[in-house]
Scaffold this motif. Structure first.
Motif, PDB file in Angstrom:
ATOM      1  N   ARG A 293      45.967  30.309  -0.294  1.00  0.00           N
ATOM      2  CA  ARG A 293      47.189  29.851  -0.946  1.00  0.00           C
ATOM      3  C   ARG A 293      47.560  28.489  -0.345  1.00  0.00           C
ATOM      4  O   ARG A 293      47.139  28.156   0.749  1.00  0.00           O
ATOM      5  CB  ARG A 293      48.345  30.823  -0.753  1.00  0.00           C
ATOM      6  N   VAL A 296      52.862  27.085   2.918  1.00  0.00           N
ATOM      7  CA  VAL A 296      54.284  27.280   2.631  1.00  0.00           C
ATOM      8  C   VAL A 296      55.052  26.096   3.219  1.00  0.00           C
ATOM      9  O   VAL A 296      54.890  25.769   4.393  1.00  0.00           O
ATOM     10  CB  VAL A 296      54.787  28.599   3.257  1.00  0.00           C
ATOM     11  N   PHE A 349      57.161  28.875  11.534  1.00  0.00           N
ATOM     12  CA  PHE A 349      57.522  29.805  10.462  1.00  0.00           C
ATOM     13  C   PHE A 349      56.768  29.486   9.177  1.00  0.00           C
ATOM     14  O   PHE A 349      56.450  30.390   8.401  1.00  0.00           O
ATOM     15  CB  PHE A 349      59.040  29.827  10.268  1.00  0.00           C
ATOM     16  N   THR A 357      52.356  35.527   3.057  1.00  0.00           N
ATOM     17  CA  THR A 357      52.395  35.428   1.597  1.00  0.00           C
ATOM     18  C   THR A 357      51.033  35.043   1.036  1.00  0.00           C
ATOM     19  O   THR A 357      50.904  34.783  -0.154  1.00  0.00           O
ATOM     20  CB  THR A 357      53.447  34.401   1.135  1.00  0.00           C
TER      21      THR A 357
ATOM     22  N   GLY B  75      51.745  32.881  -3.503  1.00  0.00           N
ATOM     23  CA  GLY B  75      52.642  34.031  -3.457  1.00  0.00           C
ATOM     24  C   GLY B  75      54.082  33.590  -3.271  1.00  0.00           C
ATOM     25  O   GLY B  75      54.342  32.567  -2.662  1.00  0.00           O
ATOM     26  N   PRO B  76      55.046  34.363  -3.741  1.00  0.00           N
ATOM     27  CA  PRO B  76      56.442  33.952  -3.667  1.00  0.00           C
ATOM     28  C   PRO B  76      57.069  34.260  -2.311  1.00  0.00           C
ATOM     29  O   PRO B  76      56.537  35.044  -1.527  1.00  0.00           O
ATOM     30  CB  PRO B  76      57.098  34.788  -4.769  1.00  0.00           C
ATOM     31  N   GLY B  77      58.200  33.668  -2.057  1.00  0.00           N
ATOM     32  CA  GLY B  77      59.040  34.090  -0.925  1.00  0.00           C
ATOM     33  C   GLY B  77      58.785  33.381   0.379  1.00  0.00           C
ATOM     34  O   GLY B  77      59.439  33.688   1.375  1.00  0.00           O
ATOM     35  N   GLY B  78      57.849  32.451   0.404  1.00  0.00           N
ATOM     36  CA  GLY B  78      57.506  31.828   1.685  1.00  0.00           C
ATOM     37  C   GLY B  78      58.643  31.034   2.301  1.00  0.00           C
ATOM     38  O   GLY B  78      58.855  31.080   3.509  1.00  0.00           O
ATOM     39  N   MET B  79      59.371  30.318   1.446  1.00  0.00           N
ATOM     40  CA  MET B  79      60.391  29.422   1.999  1.00  0.00           C
ATOM     41  C   MET B  79      61.485  30.168   2.745  1.00  0.00           C
ATOM     42  O   MET B  79      62.107  29.629   3.661  1.00  0.00           O
ATOM     43  CB  MET B  79      61.006  28.568   0.879  1.00  0.00           C
ATOM     44  N   TRP B  81      61.148  32.424   4.854  1.00  0.00           N
ATOM     45  CA  TRP B  81      60.755  32.500   6.268  1.00  0.00           C
ATOM     46  C   TRP B  81      61.262  31.277   7.028  1.00  0.00           C
ATOM     47  O   TRP B  81      61.777  31.385   8.132  1.00  0.00           O
ATOM     48  CB  TRP B  81      59.235  32.556   6.401  1.00  0.00           C
ATOM     49  N   ILE B  82      61.072  30.121   6.411  1.00  0.00           N
ATOM     50  CA  ILE B  82      61.470  28.890   7.103  1.00  0.00           C
ATOM     51  C   ILE B  82      62.992  28.832   7.228  1.00  0.00           C
ATOM     52  O   ILE B  82      63.520  28.513   8.300  1.00  0.00           O
ATOM     53  CB  ILE B  82      60.917  27.665   6.361  1.00  0.00           C
ATOM     54  N   GLY B  85      64.099  31.756   9.735  1.00  0.00           N
ATOM     55  CA  GLY B  85      63.560  31.514  11.077  1.00  0.00           C
ATOM     56  C   GLY B  85      64.217  30.317  11.733  1.00  0.00           C
ATOM     57  O   GLY B  85      64.614  30.360  12.906  1.00  0.00           O
ATOM     58  N   THR B  86      64.358  29.228  10.980  1.00  0.00           N
ATOM     59  CA  THR B  86      64.948  28.031  11.562  1.00  0.00           C
ATOM     60  C   THR B  86      66.429  28.239  11.853  1.00  0.00           C
ATOM     61  O   THR B  86      66.939  27.766  12.878  1.00  0.00           O
ATOM     62  CB  THR B  86      64.734  26.833  10.623  1.00  0.00           C
TER      63      THR B  86
END
Lengths: 649, 329
Positions: A293, A296, A349, A357, B75-79, B81-82, B85-86
Motif C-alpha cells: 500500500r 500513510v 505513527f 492498514t 486501506g482506510p483509516g491510516g491518518m 493513527w497519526i 498518536g501525535t
C-alpha cells in the motif's frame, strides 16, 4: 552542465527501436579501462563507489569498536595503552559519523536519485565525481595519521583547550582539523548538487508532492549541510590557526573555549539529522512496498522531515547543558529539544499505520525497516530524556549517552541502510540477495545490537563515564561491560553476514528482473542494473506511484513510461520547473573527464603540504588544482556530430 | 591511618556512582524526574514495539506468493493513527516540559545560605580543593572533600588546564570546569557517608583516573577535621622523619606543598595532611605505605601519562621519606 534556452523542441518517441538503446549507450557509456573508470561521471558508478567506500570505512570503524570493547570487557584491563585507546575511540567516532554514516547515504542517493526522478544523471555530474574523490581523499588523509600512531585523539567533537597545541602538541589534531575541512568541501559540493538536482531535473509531471520521501530526506539533509558545514569548517580553520600561527580564538587567556563548542554543535546537531533523515526516507519508501500500500501520510511525513531539520538548528545547546549556562537558556533549549520529538512521532505513527492498514510481506528488507521503527523509538525516548536539562546533568557523558547515540546512528542509519541494500541490491547489481541468509543476518544484527547497546543505558545510570580507557572493579559495572562486549561481537558477526551475503549473491544470486518487489516508483521501471542512460525516453508521471496507478485507480491521468521525450543528440536530459516539473529546457550534460579526480588529488596535496608545513608542496597542489579547473572548464563541442554552438545567454 | 574511621562504619551508596537513588536536595528532584521519564520512555517503547509486532503478526501475508500477485490497496483509516498518536505525544511532551522546568527551578539554588564555599579546580588529572575563608580559615587539599551533613555547600568550579567536569552523582549532576571561567554548583548530603565522584569530560590520557570523594560528617566531626586541616604539618619528631623532610623538600618540594615545611610547589596536590586521605592519585590507589612508595618510584606504570615523573630514591632515604610522610596526619 551548460543550460540554455533551446530553440529545439524535443521530439517524443515510443520505445521499441532497438537502435535507440545502442545509440544512447554509445553516448552515455563509460570509456574503457582505468582511464574510463577514473573519468566516469555516471551517478550510478559514483553511487556504487560511495557505497563500497563507506562500507569499507564501516568495517574499519567496526574493528576499532571491537578493540575498544576488548579493552573494556573487564575492569583494569591493559590490552591497550591509554593513548592507543584515545586514538581508537576518536577514530571510531570520526569514521562512523563522517566517513560512513553521511557518505553511505550519499551513495544510495547518488545511485537512486536520477532513477527515482526519471532523469539521466544528477544536475552536475562532474561535481558529483569531485564530491566522491574529495571524500575518499579526506578519508585517507585522516587515516594517514592514525596508521603511524598519530591519529586524532580528542574525541570526534575535539574540545579545546585539550585540542590546543599546548595540551596536544602532535600533528594528530592538525590532521583532523585539515581532514574535516577537506571533507567539508566534498559535503558542500555534493549537497549543492542534490539541491539543484531536486529542483531542476525531475521528469515531467513529477511535481514537488510526487517525489519519493527519500528525496525529501536527502534534500533536507543537503540544505542542512549547506548551512551547517561552514560552521565546522570555520571552527577547525580557526583551531588550526591557533595551533599553527598562535592566533587566540580559543585560548583561555584571550579567547573563549566555549566558542568552539558553539561552533561545533551548531554544525554537529544538524549533521546528526543529515545522517538519519535520508535513511528514514528509505524506510518511508521501502516499507510501503512490502505492506502493499502507499505510505500513510505522505504529506505529514514530508513536512516532518523538513521540520525536524528546521528545529534541529535550534537545539545545539543541549550538548552543552553542563557548561554552566543560565536557567533561562537551559529552559529554552530543553523545550526546543523536547518539541523536536513531535515530527519523529509523526514518522513513527505513519510507519506503524502503514503496517496496520497494509498487508506486510515479511522479507529481510521489511524486517530491517520494521526493526528500525523499534530501535528509532528507543533512541528517540533516550534523546527525550537527555533533552531535560536537569536530567541531562546526570545522564550526559555517561554510557547512557553512548547507548542513545548508537540507537540513533545504528538504529536509524545502519538498519535502514541494510534494509535498503536488500531492497535495492537487485536494482544495483541485477541479482537478489539471499533471503535465507538474510534472516540470519537480520536476527543476528538485531539481537547482537540490543545485547550490546541496551545494557549501556543501565551502565549510564550506574554512573560509568564515557571515554574512559578502563574502570575499577567494585563499581557494579564489570558484568554489564562483559555482556556488552559479547553483544558487540555478535553484532559484528551480524554485519559480517551482510557482507557474506553480498559476496555470495554477487556470484550466484537469483537474477532479479526489472521489478522483483513489484514496487511503485520509477527506478523499478528500468532494467536491473539500469543502462548507462537510465531511461531510453524520458518518462512522465501523473502520480506518486507510477507503477501502481492502474491498481490504485486514484490518479486522473496516467504516467507514461514507454513513450516520452527523445533526447539522443548527445548527453541530454530534460530540465523542468522547480515546483510543477513542467519541461523547461534541454540540459546538456558534460562528458566524462578526469578533471574532478585531478582536482581532488590537487586538494589532497595542498592539504598534506599544509599539515606538514611543506609549503612548496601546497604550491604544487594549487598548480594541480589550476590545471584541473582548466580541464574542467575547457570549451567543448556540445554535440559530437555538429560544430560547436555558442551558448546563448 | 589510625585516624580513619574504619570503612565499614561509613555509609556508601550500594552503587558508588549510580544515581537512581540520591542523597540530597540538589539531586533528589532530578532523581524523581529520572524515574518519571524512564517510566514514560519504557511505556512508549513497549507500546510501539507491541504495535509493530502485533501489526506484523496479524496483518502479514502468509504463503510464498510472488509479490506481483499480491493486491495493492490503499486501506482506510491510516491518518487516524497519526492524528491520535501525535496528539498523545504532544500531551506527554507538554507535561514533561512543565516538570522539567519545575525541577530546574527547584534545584537552581539551595534553600538556605550555604554553610561553606569551596573552590574546586580541575587539573590533569586530579582535583584541587580550597576551602574559602579569611586568612587563617582557608586551606587547600586534594581529591577528598569533607562537608557537614544536612547543610548546603557552594562549589566554585575552575579549570586549571583543559575542561573537566565535576560530578558526584548521589549529590549533584555535572558542571564543567572551564579554564577562564568560574562555574557555580552546590551540593548537600542529607545522610552521613562517602559519595564517589569522577571527572566526566574527556580531558586526556588519564581521564579514567580522576575520581574524587565527598565525605559528609556530622557538623562536630566536620569541624574537627577542618581544624586539623588548618594546622600546618607538625615538625618531625624523630631524626629519621627529620631527614625524610629534607628528602621531601629537595625531591618533591618543587611540585608539592607541605605547610610547615620548605616544600611549596604548586603543580601537584597539597600534601600537608596526606595521611588523612583514603586514596592516592585521585582515587587510583589505596593510601597505604606500600602503594605510596610504589607510586613515588614509578607513577607512570600505575597512571601512564600522569604529570608526576618517576623519582628514584635510594633505599635508606626512601625509608626516611616514608617515615616523614607518615607524620602528615
Amino acid at each position: 552542465m551548460s543550460a540554455w534556452e533551446d530553440a529545439r523542441v524535443p521530439e517524443s518517441a515510443r520505445l521499441g527501436s532497438p537502435s535507440l538503446g545502442e545509440r544512447l549507450e554509445a553516448i552515455w557509456g563509460d570509456g574503457p579501462g582505468l582511464r574510463g573508470w577514473i573519468a566516469s561521471v555516471d551517478h550510478k558508478e559514483i553511487g556504487k563507489r560511495y557505497i563500497v567506500t563507506a562500507f569499507a570505512f564501516l568495517v574499519l570503524g567496526g574493528l576499532e569498536a571491537v578493540a575498544i570493547r576488548a579493552q573494556l570487557a573487564g575492569p583494569d584491563l591493559r590490552l591497550l595503552s591509554p593513548e592507543a585507546y584515545d586514538q581508537l575511540f576518536t577514530m571510531h567516532g570520526v569514521t562512523m559519523i563522517f566517513l560512513y554514516a553521511g557518505p553511505i547515504l550519499s551513495g544510495f542517493a547518488n545511485f537512486l536519485w536520477p532513477l527515482l526522478l526519471g532523469s539521466r544523471d544528477m544536475a552536475f555530474p562532474r561535481l558529483n565525481a569531485l564530491s566522491y574523490w574529495v571524500y575518499i581523499a579526506a578519508g585517507l588523509f585522516m587515516y594517514a595519521g592514525f596508521v603511524v600512531g598519530r591519529g586524532p585523539d580528542d574525541g570526534w567533537f575535539n574540545y579545546v583547550p585539550y585540542a590546543s597545541r599546548e595540551f596536544d602538541p602532535g600533528i594528530n589534531i592538525d590532521i583532523y582539523a585539515l581532514g574535516l575541512i577537506l571533507l567539508g568541501i566534498s559535503t558542500t559540493v555534493g549537497s549543492a548538487n542534490f539541491v539543484v538536482t531536486f529542483l531542476r531535473t525531475r521528469c515531467p509531471g513529477m511535481s514537488i508532492n510526487r517525489v519519493p520521501i527519500l528525496t525529501w530526506g536527502t534534500l533536507t539533509a543537503s540544505v542542512g549541510n549547506l548551512l551547517a558545514v561552514p560552521s565546522v569548517s570555520l571552527a577547525f580553520f580557526l583551531l588550526w590557526m591557533d595551533r599553527q600561527f598562535g592566533t587566540h580564538f580559543y585560548d583561555t587567556a584571550q579567547g573563549q573555549p566555549l566558542l568552539w563548542q558553539h561552533l561545533f554543535w551548531m554544525f554537529g546537531h544538524p549533521w546528526v539529522y543529515a545522517i538519519v533523515l535520508p535513511a528514514m526516507g528509505m524506510v518511508s519508501d521501502g516499507l510501503p512496498t512490502f505492506c502493499r500500500r502507499p505510505l500513510v501520510g505522505y504529506t505529514p511525513v514530508a513536512l516532518a522531515t523538513v521540520t525536524t531539520m528546521a528545529l534541529g538548528f535550534g537545539v545545539w545547546v543541549h550538548h552543552m547543558f553542563a557548561t554552566g549556562l543560565p536557567s533561562l537558556a537551559l529552559s529554552f533549549f530543553s523545550g526546543a529539544s523536547i518539541v523536536i520529538v513531535i515530527p519523529s512521532a509523526v514518522a513513527v505513527f505513519a510507519w506503524t499505520a502503514t503496517i496496520w492498514t497494509g498487508r506486510p510481506v515479511i522479507t529481510t528488507a521489511f524486517l530491517f525497516f520494521a526493526g528500525m521503527i523499534v530501535l528509532f523509538v528507543i533512541g528517540g525516548v533516550s534523546g527525550f530524556m537527555t533533552a531535560a536539562a536537569p536530567l541531562d546533568w546526570q545522564l550526559t557523558d555517561t554510557y547512557f549517552v553512548v547507548a542513545h547515540l548508537h540507537y540513533v546512528l545504528i538504529g536509524i542509519n545502519v538498519f535502514p541502510v541494510a534494509g535498503g541494500l536488500y531492497y535495492w541490491f537487485p536494482k544495483i547489481t541485477g541479482r537478489m540477495l539471499d533471503e535465507r541468509l538474510g534472516r540470519w543476518n537480520f536476527w543476528t544484527m538485531f539481537a547482537g545490537f540490543n545485547i550490546a547497546f541496551l545494557p549501556m543505558h543501565l551502565l549510564g545510570v550506574l554512573g560509568m563515564p564515557r571515554r574512559v580507557y578502563t574502570y575499577p572493579a567494585g563499581m557494579g559495572w564489570s558484568a554489564t561491560n562483559l555482556a556488552i562486549s559479547l553483544g558487540a561481537v555478535l553484532f559484528a558477526i551480524g554485519v559480517l553476514l551482510l557482507f557474506v551475503n553480498v559476496w555470495l549473491s554477487l556470484r550466484r544470486g537469483a537474477p532479479a528482473g526489472d521489478n522483483p518487489w513489484d514496487a511503485p516508483t520509477l527506478e523499478w521501471a528500468t532494467s536491473s542494473p539500469p543502462p548507462a542512460y537510465n531511461f531510453a525516453v524520458i518518462p512522465s508521471v501523473a502520480s506518486r506511484h507510477p507503477l501502481w496507478e492502474e491498481r490504485l485507480g486514484e490518479s486522473e491521468g496516467r504516467s507514461r513510461l514507454d513513450e516520452g521525450l527523445l533526447l539522443d543528440r548527445g548527453r541530454e536530459t530534460i530540465g523542468t520547473t522547480p515546483l510543477d516539473a513542467e519541461p523547461d529546457l534541454i540540459l546538456e550534460m558534460p562528458a566524462d573527464t578526469a578533471a574532478p579526480f585531478i582536482l581532488a588529488v590537487g586538494l589532497a596535496i595542498l592539504f598534506t603540504g599544509a599539515a606538514g608545513h611543506w609549503w612548496w608542496a601546497s604550491g604544487g597542489g594549487v598548480a594541480v588544482i589550476a590545471i584541473a579547473l582548466l580541464m574542467w572548464f575547457w570549451p567543448r563541442r556540445v554535440h559530437a556530430d555538429e560544430p560547436a554552438e555558442p551558448a546563448h545567454g | 591511618m589510625a585516624a580513619q574511621i574504619p570503612a565499614a562504619a561509613v555509609f556508601t551508596p550500594a552503587s558508588p556512582m549510580g544515581f537512581w537513588q540520591t542523597y540530597g536536595p540538589r539531586a533528589d528532584p532530578v532523581t524523581a524526574l529520572n524515574w518519571g521519564f524512564s517510566a514514560l520512555s519504557i511505556a512508549v517503547v513497549v507500546i510501539v514495539t507491541a504495535l509493530v509486532v502485533a501489526g506484523v503478526a496479524t496483518r502479514a501475508h502468509r504463503g510464498a506468493a510472488p509479490m506481483a500477485d499480491l493486491p495493492v490497496v490503499r486501506g482506510p483509516g491510516g491518518m487516524r493513527w497519526i492524528y491520535i498518536g501525535t496528539a498523545l505525544t504532544l500531551v506527554a511532551l507538554v507535561g514533561s516540559l512543565a516538570w522539567t522546568v519545575a525541577v530546574l527551578a527547584a534545584v537552581n539554588s539551595p534553600a538556605s545560605k550555604p554553610a561553606l564555599t569551596l573552590e574546586v579546580t580541575g587539573h590533569q588529572w586530579w582535583w584541587e580543593v580550597t576551602y574559602e575563608g579569611d586568612p587563617g580559615e582557608s586551606f587547600t587539599t586534594a581529591n577528598e572533600i569533607h562537608i557537614p551533613v544536612g547543610q548546603p555547600v557552594l562549589v566554585k568550579l575552575k579549570g586549571a588546564d583543559v575542561i573537566h567536569s565535576f560530578w558526584v552523582p548521589a549529590l549533584t549532576g555535572k558542571t564543567d570546569t572551564i579554564p577562564g571561567r568560574t562555574n557555580v554548583a552546590w551540593l548537600q548530603a542529607d545522610r552521613p557517608g562517602v559519595y564517589r565522584g569522577q571527572c566526566v569530560e574527556y580531558c586526556g590520557v588519564q581521564h579514567a583516573h580522576m575520581a574524587l570523594f565527598v565525605r559528609a560528617d556530622p557538623p562536630a566531626e566536620f569541624r574537627a577535621w577542618r581544624d586539623g586541616q588548618l594546622r600546618p604539618a607538625p615538625a618531625p619528631a624523630t631524626a629519621q622523619a627529620g631527614a625524610g623532610e629534607q628528602v621531601f623538600v629537595s625531591r618533591c618540594g618543587a611540585c608539592h606543598t607541605v605547610r610547615g615545611s620548605d616544600a611549596g610547589g604548586a603543580a601537584g596536590p597539597d600534601l600537608t595532611h596526606l595521611m588523612t586521605r583514603t586514596t592516592l592519585a585521585a582515587g587510583t590507589l589505596p593510601n597505604t605505605v606500600g602503594a605510596l612508595l610504589g607510586w613515588i618510584e614509578d607513577p607512570q606504570s600505575v597512571k601512564p601519562g600522569a604529570r608526576m615523573p618517576p623519582t628514584y630514591v635510594p633505599p635508606p632515604q626512601l625509608a626516611e621519606l616514608s617515615a616523614y610522610l607518615e607524620t602528615l596526619k
